[in-house]
Design a protein around this motif. Structure first.
Motif, PDB file in Angstrom:
ATOM      1  N   ASP A 163       0.842  -1.193   0.000  1.00 14.98           N
ATOM      2  CA  ASP A 163       0.000   0.000   0.000  1.00 14.98           C
ATOM      3  C   ASP A 163       0.878   1.244   0.000  1.00 14.98           C
ATOM      4  OD1 ASP A 163      -2.477   1.264  -0.127  1.00 14.98           O
ATOM      5  OD2 ASP A 163      -2.532   1.576   2.046  1.00 14.98           O
TER       6      ASP A 163
ATOM      7  N   HIS B 141       0.413   5.713   0.356  1.00 18.15           N
ATOM      8  CA  HIS B 141      -0.422   6.915   0.509  1.00 18.15           C
ATOM      9  C   HIS B 141       0.460   8.154   0.451  1.00 18.15           C
ATOM     10  CE1 HIS B 141      -4.490   5.439   1.924  1.00 18.15           C
ATOM     11  NE2 HIS B 141      -3.779   4.325   1.920  1.00 18.15           N
TER      12      HIS B 141
ATOM     13  N   HIS C 151      -3.128  -1.369   6.171  1.00 19.93           N
ATOM     14  CA  HIS C 151      -3.758  -1.701   4.887  1.00 19.93           C
ATOM     15  C   HIS C 151      -2.989  -2.842   4.212  1.00 19.93           C
ATOM     16  CE1 HIS C 151      -5.880   2.486   4.445  1.00 19.93           C
ATOM     17  NE2 HIS C 151      -6.150   1.867   5.580  1.00 19.93           N
TER      18      HIS C 151
HETATM   19 MG    MG Z   1      -4.602   2.243   1.623  1.00 24.32          MG
END
Ligand code: MG
Length: 373
Positions: free
Chosen positions: A216, A218, A252
């Motif tokens: 993941d 971000h 995540h």
């Molecule tokens: Mg995520």
């Protein structure tokens, strides 16, 4: 006389190898340990009602007369449950960790308590017993009068309540009654009526190991008030990440790894970022859901390996905190959880400090039947 059963399901299963709540493990055939214990009581023709003391979400699915949270000790939980039984009832108290109590045993206990007021099923001690002091055998104990106590144990509600109230440290109902001066009859227990204590007590069948991976990434948020959450831990003073949920990249990636191990799709399918319910949500919710799906698959988590890719912040002391948090949420020993971190040496988007990424691997033990059609 009405007969009411109380299932004690509030224990912490501290001895269960750090591998989750033993009561939630599945037996061959698919029922959970607590469900098999519950069904034994519920299906007995002479048992009029069954209540559960404990607080797992799955208890709500049972056809129970009540589900109430337990107390700090076994005795306290028992007291809470027995109190809920109808007055004057004959009350059976049973460990949810004993899923193999037979209908015959329950009949024997009910009959025994009807005749004598209170009874406990016992089995003879099979091993030779030694009294040992300072590593040396003092003497061999005469085992002819020694027995192991099982459950269900039964007594009339009112004297049982009084006895439990008077002896909060008693380890079972029979000893509380004994301390109160009440005679407890011993009836034959069953060798098969074992208590599940360690993983080895559960028939495993053949297991396979299945590994899932997760990734993941971000971007950092422009919002100065956004919190940075990594592994369920707040990094005070660090810039937060942009995202629909709390944007915890580590959790995540972990969620995806768990789902990957059981062929369960991915986090986006389970928790769409178009769903307002997931707005700013604590990402541990996703991990818990994935953990429950692993459990539903009859699996248990073997190990987890996480890698954070970030120029900053450094994990430092937070590494231990993250490990502890994940360990508690998954009911998994800390020794089975590894957390690593690396920078990107200034290379790429992460290297330019535009965001944070994470990778995860999760290994799960699954019944061999899981992948068969
Ligand atoms: Mg995520």
């Amino acid at each position: 006389m009405s007969v009411f059963a109380v299932l004690l399901a509030a224990g912490e299963s501290r001895r269960f190898d750090g591998a989750g709540n033993k009561l939630l493990q599945r037996l061959p055939g698919g029922r959970r340990v607590w469900e098999a214990s519950f069904d034994a009581l519920r299906n007995h023709p002479k048992v009029d009602g069954v209540g559960i003391v404990g607080s797992d979400e799955s208890f709500a699915k049972a056809n129970a007369d009540f589900v109430v949270p337990g107390g700090a000790t076994r005795c306290e939980s028992s007291l809470i449950g027995v109190r809920q039984a109808p007055s004057g009832a004959l009350v059976l108290v049973h460990d949810a960790a004993r899923p193999w109590a037979s209908q015959q045993l329950i009949s024997t206990v009910i009959e025994g308590a009807k005749q004598s007021g209170a009874c406990v099923p016992v089995v003879p001690v099979i091993d030779t017993l030694k009294s040992v002091e300072d590593g040396v055998v003092g003497r061999t104990v005469d085992r002819s009068k020694l027995y192991c106590a099982q459950t269900p144990q039964a007594a009339i509600r009112e004297p049982l309540l009084e006895a439990l109230f008077a002896s909060p440290d008693a380890t079972d109902e029979a000893s509380a009654l004994e301390f109160a001066g009440i005679t407890v009859a011993a009836v034959p227990g069953e060798p098969a009526n074992k208590k599940v204590t360690t993983r080895g007590d559960l028939p495993q069948g053949l297991l396979i190991s299945s590994t899932g991976t997760g990734f993941d990434i971000h971007a950092f948020s422009a919002d100065p008030n956004r919190k940075l959450m990594l592994g369920g831990v707040h990094f005070k003073g660090s810039r937060g990440l942009e995202g629909h949920s709390d944007a915890d990249v580590l959790l995540h990636a972990l969620t995806d790894a768990l789902l990957g191990a059981i062929g369960g799709g991915d986090i986006g399918v389970l928790f769409p970022n178009t769903d307002p319910a997931n707005k700013n949500v604590d990402s541990m919710t996703f991990v818990r859901r994935a953990r429950d799906l692993v459990c539903d698959a009859g699996g248990s988590i073997v190990s987890i390996d996480l890698t954070l890719l970030a120029e900053a912040p450094k994990l430092g002391e937070k590494r231990a905190e993250i490990r502890k948090r994940i360990s508690q949420e998954l009911g998994l020993s800390e020794r089975r959880i590894n957390i690593k971190a690396t920078t990107m040496e200034g290379l790429g988007a992460i290297g330019r400090s535009e965001g944070i990424a994470a990778m995860a691997a999760a290994t799960v033990a699954l019944p061999i039947s899981y992948h068969e059609e």
